[in-house]
Scaffold this motif. Structure first.
Motif, PDB file in Angstrom:
ATOM      1  N   ASP A 169       0.907  -1.323   0.136  1.00  0.00           N
ATOM      2  CA  ASP A 169      -0.085  -0.081   0.043  1.00  0.00           C
ATOM      3  C   ASP A 169       0.852   1.203  -0.059  1.00  0.00           C
ATOM      4  O   ASP A 169       0.247   2.288  -0.518  1.00  0.00           O
ATOM      5  CB  ASP A 169      -1.044   0.024   1.127  1.00  0.00           C
ATOM      6  CG  ASP A 169      -1.842  -1.224   1.168  1.00  0.00           C
ATOM      7  OD1 ASP A 169      -2.129  -1.796   0.291  1.00  0.00           O
ATOM      8  OD2 ASP A 169      -2.465  -1.508   2.233  1.00  0.00           O
ATOM      9  N   ASP A 195      -5.510   5.630   2.637  1.00  0.00           N
ATOM     10  CA  ASP A 195      -5.974   4.852   3.649  1.00  0.00           C
ATOM     11  C   ASP A 195      -5.048   4.223   4.734  1.00  0.00           C
ATOM     12  O   ASP A 195      -5.019   4.213   5.758  1.00  0.00           O
ATOM     13  CB  ASP A 195      -6.624   3.989   3.139  1.00  0.00           C
ATOM     14  CG  ASP A 195      -8.239   4.645   2.449  1.00  0.00           C
ATOM     15  OD1 ASP A 195      -8.510   5.731   2.783  1.00  0.00           O
ATOM     16  OD2 ASP A 195      -8.925   3.619   1.738  1.00  0.00           O
ATOM     17  N   ARG A 196      -3.977   3.730   4.039  1.00  0.00           N
ATOM     18  CA  ARG A 196      -3.031   3.033   4.741  1.00  0.00           C
ATOM     19  C   ARG A 196      -2.143   3.993   5.597  1.00  0.00           C
ATOM     20  O   ARG A 196      -1.724   3.824   6.739  1.00  0.00           O
ATOM     21  CB  ARG A 196      -2.068   2.346   3.643  1.00  0.00           C
ATOM     22  CG  ARG A 196      -1.000   1.352   4.766  1.00  0.00           C
ATOM     23  CD  ARG A 196      -1.611   0.581   5.911  1.00  0.00           C
ATOM     24  NE  ARG A 196      -2.286  -0.532   4.968  1.00  0.00           N
ATOM     25  CZ  ARG A 196      -3.089  -1.553   5.457  1.00  0.00           C
ATOM     26  NH1 ARG A 196      -3.202  -1.474   6.940  1.00  0.00           N
ATOM     27  NH2 ARG A 196      -3.640  -2.443   5.062  1.00  0.00           N
ATOM     28  N   ASP A 198      -3.134   6.711   6.857  1.00  0.00           N
ATOM     29  CA  ASP A 198      -4.185   7.327   8.009  1.00  0.00           C
ATOM     30  C   ASP A 198      -3.994   6.272   8.954  1.00  0.00           C
ATOM     31  O   ASP A 198      -4.120   6.362  10.249  1.00  0.00           O
ATOM     32  CB  ASP A 198      -5.611   7.500   7.396  1.00  0.00           C
ATOM     33  CG  ASP A 198      -5.733   8.651   6.780  1.00  0.00           C
ATOM     34  OD1 ASP A 198      -4.757   9.329   6.737  1.00  0.00           O
ATOM     35  OD2 ASP A 198      -6.688   8.767   6.030  1.00  0.00           O
ATOM     36  N   LYS A 199      -4.000   4.769   8.655  1.00  0.00           N
ATOM     37  CA  LYS A 199      -4.043   3.812   9.571  1.00  0.00           C
ATOM     38  C   LYS A 199      -2.809   3.619  10.307  1.00  0.00           C
ATOM     39  O   LYS A 199      -2.713   3.553  11.785  1.00  0.00           O
ATOM     40  CB  LYS A 199      -4.225   2.175   8.922  1.00  0.00           C
ATOM     41  CG  LYS A 199      -5.705   2.183   8.596  1.00  0.00           C
ATOM     42  CD  LYS A 199      -5.904   0.883   7.967  1.00  0.00           C
ATOM     43  CE  LYS A 199      -7.259   0.436   7.433  1.00  0.00           C
ATOM     44  NZ  LYS A 199      -7.447   1.082   6.224  1.00  0.00           N
ATOM     45  N   LEU A 200      -1.639   4.010   9.766  1.00  0.00           N
ATOM     46  CA  LEU A 200      -0.180   3.959  10.279  1.00  0.00           C
ATOM     47  C   LEU A 200       0.116   5.178  11.245  1.00  0.00           C
ATOM     48  O   LEU A 200       0.281   5.183  12.424  1.00  0.00           O
ATOM     49  CB  LEU A 200       0.825   4.037   9.142  1.00  0.00           C
ATOM     50  CG  LEU A 200       1.150   2.781   8.367  1.00  0.00           C
ATOM     51  CD1 LEU A 200       1.809   3.030   7.193  1.00  0.00           C
ATOM     52  CD2 LEU A 200       1.611   1.682   9.168  1.00  0.00           C
ATOM     53  N   SER A 201      -0.826   6.351  10.771  1.00  0.00           N
ATOM     54  CA  SER A 201      -0.855   7.400  11.675  1.00  0.00           C
ATOM     55  C   SER A 201      -1.521   7.214  12.955  1.00  0.00           C
ATOM     56  O   SER A 201      -0.897   7.521  14.198  1.00  0.00           O
ATOM     57  CB  SER A 201      -1.492   8.790  11.170  1.00  0.00           C
ATOM     58  OG  SER A 201      -0.773   9.135  10.143  1.00  0.00           O
ATOM     59  N   GLY A 202      -2.582   6.258  13.132  1.00  0.00           N
ATOM     60  CA  GLY A 202      -3.341   6.045  14.205  1.00  0.00           C
ATOM     61  C   GLY A 202      -2.528   4.935  15.051  1.00  0.00           C
ATOM     62  O   GLY A 202      -2.476   5.174  16.168  1.00  0.00           O
ATOM     63  N   LEU A 203      -1.763   4.130  14.319  1.00  0.00           N
ATOM     64  CA  LEU A 203      -0.872   3.210  15.224  1.00  0.00           C
ATOM     65  C   LEU A 203       0.185   4.099  15.823  1.00  0.00           C
ATOM     66  O   LEU A 203       0.469   3.722  16.828  1.00  0.00           O
ATOM     67  CB  LEU A 203      -0.312   2.336  14.158  1.00  0.00           C
ATOM     68  CG  LEU A 203       0.493   1.163  14.844  1.00  0.00           C
ATOM     69  CD1 LEU A 203       0.149   0.161  15.944  1.00  0.00           C
ATOM     70  CD2 LEU A 203       1.311   0.437  13.576  1.00  0.00           C
TER      71      LEU A 203
END
Length: 334
Positions: A169, A195-196, A198-203
């Motif tokens: 991604d 999208d990925r 954003d998910k990595l930012s959340g992690l």
């Protein structure tokens, strides 16, 4: 030389040479100090991983490194940075020569990083994903004292999982956007990439590193894409929902790693920009290299220490790079 797929989605050719250099030499190439040469270009994110891992593990004295120039033609990377245009150890002008020395009818990509057997002048492998893992696992007898565990056994499954989606991604995702030949293929890659991210930012909002509380192979792999995001991927590859500097968590994470010995001191922003904007003429026909962006902000405080973590675990940072392998100051974050 064309890179864009006019029919739509970009599909990376992943037919790499699977031969491995191992401690037991089961593929015919045992780990031996001084026998192999790692060929890289500082422009290439895949090669940049190997440069970083070699530095972090302290393998400079047992695995020499040849640095190709930032641009190439359809025949492969050249050693135009060396005074006579030849790699001083291998004596070749093009990396292609090492591939053809082993496979005279080689018809796949001449890519970096590549490991070359110095006595025969033949390429051993260009499998970039396996090369860095083997530097951690197979070359361990030659690691420096205090070398970090970049691929610890207890975290391996989680590292592998993250590496898979970061590759598909993000690492390759920027290329899927940049080399897409239709609007539909581009937008699909664009949304998948962000999208990925954003998910990595959340992690990474609540933990300093991707896996565990120390730097691992996963961080190395994500970092080399983030370092190139604003200089090339945002504009050149149309990954322009946000710049990296507009994504606060990822921007702080990237600065944290950049300021860690072994990471930022391997980044040559001049080579990076020259490679993408000069080589990809079907995307940038003029070959003009942008003057920006400003880079001094890579050295601003990142504040990630508050999340804890120990960059090198029970180990220590690597020493400074040798003068021969130091990125010119004008090519770094200034």
């Amino acid at each position: 030389m064309a890179y864009v797929n006019p029919s739509g989605e970009f599909n990376r050719d992943q037919r790499y040479i699977p031969t491995r250099i191992t401690a037991d030499g089961r593929d015919g190439y045992p780990v031996e100090p001084g026998r192999y040469r790692l060929i890289v270009s500082r422009a290439c994110p895949w090669a940049n991983r190997a440069i970083i891992v070699r530095r972090l593990l302290g393998l400079e004295d047992v695995l020499s490194m040849g640095i190709a120039g930032p641009t190439h033609d359809e025949r492969s990377w050249t050693f135009d940075l060396d005074p006579d245009g030849r790699d001083p150890v291998l004596g070749i002008e093009r990396l292609q020569e090492a591939f053809l020395a082993r496979y005279p009818d080689y018809d796949k990509g001449i890519t970096v990083p590549a490991m070359v057997d110095v006595p025969t002048g033949q390429v051993v492998t260009n499998d970039f994903s396996q090369i860095t893992l083997d530097l951690s696992l197979e070359w361990s007898a030659h690691h420096r004292p205090g070398a970090p565990a970049l691929y610890p056994e207890e975290l391996r499954a989680e590292i592998d999982k993250i590496n898979r989606f970061v590759f598909s991604d993000v690492n390759n995702g920027v290329y899927r956007a940049g080399f897409a030949g239709t609007q539909e293929a581009y937008e699909k890659a664009y949304h998948r990439l962000f999208d990925r991210l954003d998910k990595l930012s959340g992690l990474l909002e609540t933990q300093r590193y991707l896996v565990g509380d120390t730097i691992t192979e996963a961080d190395v792999r994500l970092f080399t894409t983030l370092a190139r995001f604003d200089p090339v991927y945002h504009g050149h590859f149309k990954c322009n929902r946000n710049k990296l500097i507009e994504m606060p968590v990822l921007w702080a994470y990237a600065r944290d790693l950049f300021q860690t010995p072994g990471f930022g001191d391997t980044i040559d922003f001049v080579h990076i920009k020259q490679h993408y904007y000069v080589v990809h003429r079907d995307i940038n026909p003029t070959g003009i290299v942008p003057a920006g962006p400003l880079l001094a902000n890579w050295l601003e405080p990142h504040g990630r220490e508050k999340l804890g973590g120990r960059p090198f675990g029970d180990g220590t940072p690597p020493g400074p790079p040798s003068p021969a392998e130091t990125v010119p100051a004008a090519h770094g974050a200034i």
